[in-house]
Design a protein around this motif. Structure first.
Motif, short mmCIF file in Angstrom:
data_model
loop_
_atom_site.label_atom_id
_atom_site.label_comp_id
_atom_site.label_asym_id
_atom_site.label_seq_id
_atom_site.Cartn_x
_atom_site.Cartn_y
_atom_site.Cartn_z
N ASN A 46 0.80 -1.22 0.00
CA ASN A 46 0.00 0.00 0.00
C ASN A 46 0.83 1.27 0.00
O ASN A 46 0.30 2.36 0.01
CB ASN A 46 -0.97 -0.02 1.18
N LYS A 47 2.15 1.13 -0.01
CA LYS A 47 2.97 2.35 0.08
C LYS A 47 3.15 3.05 -1.27
O LYS A 47 3.36 4.25 -1.33
CB LYS A 47 4.35 2.02 0.66
N LEU A 48 3.06 2.26 -2.36
CA LEU A 48 3.41 2.83 -3.66
C LEU A 48 2.41 3.89 -4.12
O LEU A 48 2.79 4.86 -4.77
CB LEU A 48 3.54 1.72 -4.70
N ARG A 49 1.13 3.68 -3.80
CA ARG A 49 0.14 4.68 -4.24
C ARG A 49 0.44 6.05 -3.60
O ARG A 49 0.22 7.09 -4.20
CB ARG A 49 -1.28 4.24 -3.87
N LYS A 50 0.91 6.01 -2.35
CA LYS A 50 1.26 7.28 -1.68
C LYS A 50 2.51 7.87 -2.30
O LYS A 50 2.61 9.08 -2.54
CB LYS A 50 1.50 7.04 -0.19
N LEU A 51 3.48 6.99 -2.57
CA LEU A 51 4.76 7.47 -3.11
C LEU A 51 4.61 8.07 -4.51
O LEU A 51 5.41 8.91 -4.91
CB LEU A 51 5.78 6.32 -3.14
N THR A 189 -4.39 -1.12 9.32
CA THR A 189 -4.10 0.30 9.50
C THR A 189 -2.97 0.47 10.52
O THR A 189 -2.93 -0.25 11.52
CB THR A 189 -5.40 1.07 9.89
N GLY A 190 -2.03 1.36 10.20
CA GLY A 190 -0.87 1.52 11.07
C GLY A 190 -0.49 2.98 11.28
O GLY A 190 -0.57 3.51 12.39
N SER A 191 -0.11 3.65 10.18
CA SER A 191 0.19 5.08 10.30
C SER A 191 -1.05 5.90 10.00
O SER A 191 -1.07 7.11 10.22
CB SER A 191 1.33 5.48 9.37
N GLY A 192 -2.09 5.26 9.45
CA GLY A 192 -3.38 5.92 9.25
C GLY A 192 -3.60 6.54 7.88
O GLY A 192 -4.72 6.93 7.55
N GLY A 193 -2.58 6.63 7.05
CA GLY A 193 -2.69 7.29 5.75
C GLY A 193 -3.66 6.58 4.81
O GLY A 193 -4.49 7.23 4.16
N THR A 194 -3.58 5.26 4.77
CA THR A 194 -4.46 4.50 3.89
C THR A 194 -5.92 4.73 4.29
O THR A 194 -6.77 5.02 3.46
CB THR A 194 -4.12 2.99 4.00
N GLN A 195 -6.18 4.64 5.58
CA GLN A 195 -7.56 4.78 6.05
C GLN A 195 -8.09 6.20 5.81
O GLN A 195 -9.24 6.37 5.39
CB GLN A 195 -7.64 4.43 7.54
C1 PLP Z 1 1.00 -4.24 3.70
C2 PLP Z 1 0.59 -3.10 4.58
N1 PLP Z 1 -0.73 -2.93 4.86
C3 PLP Z 1 -1.14 -1.91 5.65
C4 PLP Z 1 -0.23 -1.00 6.21
C5 PLP Z 1 -0.75 0.12 7.08
O1 PLP Z 1 -0.97 1.25 6.27
P1 PLP Z 1 -0.93 2.72 6.85
O2 PLP Z 1 0.45 2.93 7.37
O3 PLP Z 1 -1.25 3.60 5.69
O4 PLP Z 1 -1.94 2.80 7.93
C6 PLP Z 1 1.14 -1.14 5.94
C7 PLP Z 1 2.12 -0.22 6.52
O5 PLP Z 1 3.31 -0.41 6.45
C8 PLP Z 1 1.56 -2.21 5.09
O6 PLP Z 1 2.86 -2.37 4.79
#
Ligand code: PLP
Length: 290
Positions: A46-51, A189-195
């Motif tokens: 999911n990082k590439l769309r942001k990058l 969800t981890g850093s929250g950007g995707t959500q």
């Molecule tokens: C495969 C995958 N899914 C979900 C996440 C969480 O996304 P976000 O950091 O945008 O909340 C990460 C974060 O590293 C990830 O690598």
């Protein structure tokens, strides 16, 4: 409608969206998967769309060195290094680890960063203090005559999250062609950007789909506040014209399996079940939890 903001190309769009037939039968639900792991660069994710947005911004601002941060196992750090190198930019990764140096093995994402010849600086600090280390690195790069561009943890910036705002348009197009309506979108969800990006897209398109982030172990209360600020800052800055309400933000902590980076038997069993039934290997930090 796609936003008129420059992007570089790192993702093969649309990424496949299809029904997981075996899991749907087993669980008695119609379960679909969107394969953002299949992309232009290895591992995707999911990082590439942001990058696509943030690295275009770095290039347009004349920056030559991308500085970002994460844990020693960070997917964001590794993919930032891979994408930046492909675009001819330098990379400095400011990583956190509480492990003593002698026990750190060059494996996993660290091994890939090594192959990429990215500059990796490891600091024995917690999440709270890593920004101090970042500032020191940025100042030293400036003294060396470099033009650094800083990406926050997980690439979660108001600009980066637009990658997941666009994602909702892509899903809508695919679901129209498949004649289905999704009740839920579920992801880690981890850093929250995707959500934050998905929530903005769903709100803008007035969809009924509920958006559920499964916490990677990060505290839900902290994440919800971060997602709220990120989404609404982005909406204002890029004239998206919607407001995400605090109550729209669902962060489910039930599948955190003991916290960030912690592996439990239940988690391993889940990963094993999915790979056996669908031939899809989930990862233990994120997708295995979702
Ligand atoms: C495969 C995958 N899914 C979900 C996440 C969480 O996304 P976000 O950091 O945008 O909340 C990460 C974060 O590293 C990830 O690598």
């Amino acid at each position: 409608m796609s936003l008129n903001i420059p992007r570089v190309k790192l993702v093969l769009k649309p990424t496949p969206l299809y029904k997981m037939v075996n899991l749907s039968t087993d669980l008695g639900v119609n379960l679909y998967i969107k394969r953002d792991d299949l992309s232009l660069l290895s591992f995707g994710g999911n990082k590439l769309r942001k990058l696509e947005y943030t690295l275009a911004d770095a290039i347009n601002k004349g920056c030559d060195t991308i500085v970002t941060t994460g844990s020693l196992t960070s997917n964001h750090a590794m993919l930032t290094a891979m994408a930046a190198k492909k675009l001819g930019l330098n990379v400095v990764l400011v990583l956190r680890s509480r492990e003593p140096q002698f026990s750190r093995k060059v494996k996993g994402n660290l091994l890939i960063e090594h192959l990429l010849k990215a500059r990796v600086e490891v600091f024995d600090v917690g999440k709270e203090d890593v920004n101090i280390a970042m500032k020191e690195v940025v100042e030293s790069l400036k003294r060396e005559g470099k033009k650094p561009y800083v990406l926050p943890l997980g690439g979660a910036s108001p600009l980066g999250l637009l990658g997941y705002y666009d994602f909702v348009y892509e899903v809508l197009e695919q679901s129209k062609n498949m004649k289905i309506d999704f009740d839920y979108i579920v992801f880690a969800t981890g850093s929250g950007g995707t959500q934050a990006g998905i929530l903005l897209g769903v709100k803008k398109l007035k969809l009924k789909t509920r958006v559920i982030g499964v916490s990677d172990g990060t505290l839900a209360k902290y994440l919800k506040e971060k997602i709220y600020t990120l989404a609404n800052t982005s909406s204002k800055k890029y004239n998206i014209g919607v407001k995400v309400d605090y109550n729209d933000i669902i962060v489910d902590e039930r599948a955190s399996f003991g916290g960030y980076g912690k592996f439990t038997r239940e988690l391993i069993e889940t990963i094993s079940y999915v790979v056996k039934r669908e031939g899809i290997l989930l990862d233990p930090l994120y997708t295995g939890k979702a």
